[in-house]
Design an enzyme around this catalytic site. Sequence first.
Site, PDB file in Angstrom:
ATOM      1  N   CYS A 136       1.338   5.696  11.916  1.00 52.23           N
ATOM      2  CA  CYS A 136       1.402   5.158  10.493  1.00 52.23           C
ATOM      3  C   CYS A 136       0.139   5.084  10.048  1.00 52.23           C
ATOM      4  CB  CYS A 136       2.254   4.069  10.420  1.00 52.23           C
ATOM      5  SG  CYS A 136       1.650   2.624  11.201  1.00 52.23           S
ATOM      6  N   HIS A 174       0.112   0.667   4.019  1.00 50.53           N
ATOM      7  CA  HIS A 174      -1.170   0.624   5.101  1.00 50.53           C
ATOM      8  C   HIS A 174      -2.055   1.359   3.724  1.00 50.53           C
ATOM      9  CE1 HIS A 174       0.767  -0.394   8.373  1.00 50.53           C
ATOM     10  NE2 HIS A 174       0.543   0.671   9.156  1.00 50.53           N
TER      11      HIS A 174
END
Length: 363
Positions: A158, A252
């Site tokens: 990710c 993120h």
Amino acid sequence: MKKYKVGVIGGTGMVGQRFVTLMENHPWFQLTVVAASGRSAGKTYDEAVGARWAMTTPMPEEAKNIVVLNAEEDVEKIAGLVDFVFCAVDMKKDEILALEENYARHECPVVSNNSANRWTPDVPMVVPELNPEHIQVIPSQRRRLGTTRGFIAVKSNCSIQSYVPALHPLREAFGIRRVLACTYQAISGAGKTFETWPEMVDNLIPYIGGEEEKSEQEPLKVWGHIENGVIVKAESPAITSQCLRVPVSNGHTAAVFVDFEKKPNITDIKEIWAGFRGRAQELNLPTAPRQFIHYFEEPDRPQSRLDRELEGGMAISAGRLRPDTQYDYKFVCLSHNTLRGAAGGAVLLAELLCAEGYIEPKE
């Protein structure tokens, strides 16, 4: 259009729950099986998850009464009920390797959120907009496994989804020599919420085990090529990273510094980002964002709370592109880690595999 019957292996965990929510009203996929550990097997999905439901949306009604099967003991049964499975189990690496290969050898395609098979040489690790051609290694993997339908495909880590998509079209246009990426990663990437991890409130942890190695090496496999039935990673660019856990629920962020082989100007970069379309957009896949990379001119964007849900959480947000004193340029990128970076990215990969004929519905 006939729907594909789908199983979610590891369906009671946070990523598994996300898979279950993404199957609700999906135009191609029908949730048919949920499997988990022996502790959950035999219970309804509602009973097995109970108060551990971590999504902000309610549990889909279609999932509540599905009786959970045993992920390890019911492989043959599950393989007979579905066209493919998503895998999001919480197990040791060697156990995941064995489990995913067991499903594949039972002629069940596996689209995995796990990291265990990312460096298996004939397992494609695919971001559909960046390296869709890597799925062409699947016939070689099937020959190794002795299967006709079964195979394993994985999504990437990710953290790299927050910045590699922005670098990809620039690498193709101008070449990239070196990259410094500092990632600021949400707690959901650890399978946590603020309720289950109160220590993260008003805190920052400058360490995520194994994450920096993944962030530095996985882009090189994404940018690699197929040779003699395996994927050979790219030799460049040189990437160094720092990965920090920050008190953000989802999203993120990456601060990126980049040197080019042929330095572009800022206008060129913005135009390339605005016009970049990958195979997922060409095929008009259901989960694909229409605009893959969105650039914000505001000096305080992108922001996690404001921008992580862009295009259903599947778009990449960029901003603060400017010259740097040590590198050619620096910028900031953001992606939704449990959508684009995890379950959503795996769903998009499954759509690509279906559209390209690598997964076909059973008669």
